[in-house]
Design an enzyme around this catalytic site. Structure first.
Site, PDB file in Angstrom:
ATOM      1  N   LYS A 179      38.966  36.550  37.843  1.00  0.00           N
ATOM      2  CA  LYS A 179      39.957  36.790  38.910  1.00  0.00           C
ATOM      3  C   LYS A 179      39.866  35.697  39.979  1.00  0.00           C
ATOM      4  O   LYS A 179      38.982  34.857  39.935  1.00  0.00           O
ATOM      5  CB  LYS A 179      39.722  38.169  39.526  1.00  0.00           C
ATOM      6  CG  LYS A 179      39.617  39.306  38.531  1.00  0.00           C
ATOM      7  CD  LYS A 179      40.925  39.685  37.870  1.00  0.00           C
ATOM      8  CE  LYS A 179      40.646  40.694  36.771  1.00  0.00           C
ATOM      9  NZ  LYS A 179      41.792  41.424  36.292  1.00  0.00           N
TER      10      LYS A 179
HETATM   11  C1  LIG Z   1      41.515  42.948  35.820  1.00  0.00           C
HETATM   12  C2  LIG Z   1      42.578  43.949  35.978  1.00  0.00           C
HETATM   13  C3  LIG Z   1      42.293  45.313  36.124  1.00  0.00           C
HETATM   14  C4  LIG Z   1      40.934  45.913  35.930  1.00  0.00           C
HETATM   15  O1  LIG Z   1      39.896  45.341  36.623  1.00  0.00           O
HETATM   16  P1  LIG Z   1      38.405  45.432  36.018  1.00  0.00           P
HETATM   17  O2  LIG Z   1      37.572  44.898  37.151  1.00  0.00           O
HETATM   18  O3  LIG Z   1      38.356  44.567  34.813  1.00  0.00           O
HETATM   19  O4  LIG Z   1      38.111  46.852  35.736  1.00  0.00           O
HETATM   20  C5  LIG Z   1      43.355  46.177  36.369  1.00  0.00           C
HETATM   21  N1  LIG Z   1      44.615  45.737  36.437  1.00  0.00           N
HETATM   22  C6  LIG Z   1      44.924  44.441  36.283  1.00  0.00           C
HETATM   23  C7  LIG Z   1      46.355  44.018  36.380  1.00  0.00           C
HETATM   24  C8  LIG Z   1      43.925  43.500  36.031  1.00  0.00           C
HETATM   25  O5  LIG Z   1      44.251  42.218  35.858  1.00  0.00           O
END
Ligand SMILES: *Cc1c(COP(=O)(O)O)cnc(C)c1O
Length: 361
Positions: A179
């Site tokens: 991210k």
């Molecule tokens: C990464 C992501 C999540 C979930 O996050 P995690 O930390 O992997 O549990 C939820 N929604 C979207 C759109 C994402 O990109």
């Protein structure tokens, strides 16, 4: 290989972790509290509640708003499975509304069509780092008395009409390594609602405010001080990371501008798009698989976010979903994401654009 994603971990992050390790307080210490307060300031909300993933943030946010059995929650199907899975965790039912062709985000007109007496909430996803149309969505929410939980897991620092993603309704963020900023694994809920923040804190820790006294059913969704220490450092850098993503995206769009058969990311003028992903569509005769395999052979990493919309996933089909959501289905077949993360150099970007030009001409 030019990777599609790469977390930037510097000496500051390493030292912050070592400091926590040496302190002996590795969970539930001051670092989590500091991270929550700094992240709330960053997004512009009164409260933030740190948890151990973006999925946990979505799950706890839904529960904190009282969503559960018998409720319907409207979400787009063109997203990561966590968005609608978290609705299923609560016993509520995800209802899918199709996306817009240009932004890949949920289409407000399609939301209206899906509202029933059972609808309790909408989860707009700010896909690829660009906010959904929050003006229309907030109006729909107001007119129909619906809760808004933003999936801002790809949108740290993104804005809509100058206001940060995660500050319109209750916000949820992920700090997974790919991210725009990371804590290893981690997530956070942002809100202006004191009751929601307090409930989310309880849900994070077995339903207790005071240790060993349980007021409700909760889970263990806690963030460690180790993760929070990384987050405190990353949060100071996230604007710089985002600026670099935006510059890379602009450069790539300029270089790819006049190539036939490729459509470039559309930026809504009301948005600050933070380019978690730089996603193009290929319509050229050459198949997506061919393009990807040729790019990979030339050392260029790519991603498909997402190859199968949620309502078409085997698990959802088993649950009885048989919707036709053509804009999402088409996007799933056409999208390719190209690297624009902060470690990408100008030379890398030139390699990407020259290779694509060659392959598509
Ligand atoms: C990464 C992501 C999540 C979930 O996050 P995690 O930390 O992997 O549990 C939820 N929604 C979207 C759109 C994402 O990109």
């Amino acid at each position: 290989m030019i990777p599609i994603a790469k977390p930037i971990i510097g000496e500051d992050e390493i030292n912050a972790v070592v400091e926590v390790m040496r302190s002996g307080v590795i969970a539930e210490g001051q670092k989590v509290k500091d991270f929550e307060s700094n992240f709330a300031d960053y997004v512009g909300t009164s409260y933030a509640v740190a948890v151990n993933s973006g999925t946990a943030a979505l799950h706890a946010a839904l529960l904190a708003h009282g969503i559960g059995n018998g409720d319907e929650v409207i979400t787009p199907p063109f997203t990561f499975a966590a968005t609608s899975n978290s609705v299923l965790f609560t016993g509520a039912k995800p209802v899918f509304a199709d996306i817009k062709e240009d932004t890949f985000n949920i289409d407000p007109e399609r939301i209206i069509e899906k509202i029933t007496p059972g609808t309790k909430a909408i989860i707009p996803v700010h896909l690829y780092g660009q906010s959904a149309d929050m003006k229309s969505i907030m109006e729909i929410a107001q007119d129909n008395d619906l809760i808004i939980i933003e999936d801002a897991c790809q949108a740290h620092g993104a804005t809509f009409e100058g206001k940060k993603s995660g500050s319109f309704g209750t916000g949820t963020f992920s700090f997974y390594p790919t991210k725009n900023m990371t804590t290893g694994e981690g997530g956070i809920i942002t809100t202006n609602d004191k009751t929601v923040a307090e409930k989310a804190k309880m849900i994070r820790s077995h339903g207790s405010r005071q240790r060993y006294y349980h007021e409700m059913l909760g889970y263990n969704l806690r963030m460690t001080d180790i993760a929070a220490a990384i987050g405190l450092v990353q949060l100071k850098k996230v604007d710089e990371f985002n600026d670099s993503r935006i510059r890379n995206a602009q450069y790539l769009s300029k270089s790819l501008n006049n190539i036939k058969g490729i459509s470039l990311p559309y930026v809504d003028r009301r948005c600050k798009h933070v380019f978690h992903q730089y996603t193009v569509r290929i319509r050229n005769g050459i198949t997506r698989d061919e393009i990807i395999s040729l790019l990979n052979k030339r050392g260029i990493g790519t991603g498909i976010y997402y190859p199968l919309p949620i309502h078409k996933q085997p698990f959802y089909k088993d649950l009885g979903y048989s919707d036709s959501l053509p804009v999402s289905e088409k996007a799933s077949e056409e999208v390719i994401s190209l690297p624009v993360h902060p470690s990408i150099t100008r030379t890398d970007l030139d390699t990407i654009s020259q290779t694509l030009r060659e392959l598509l001409s």
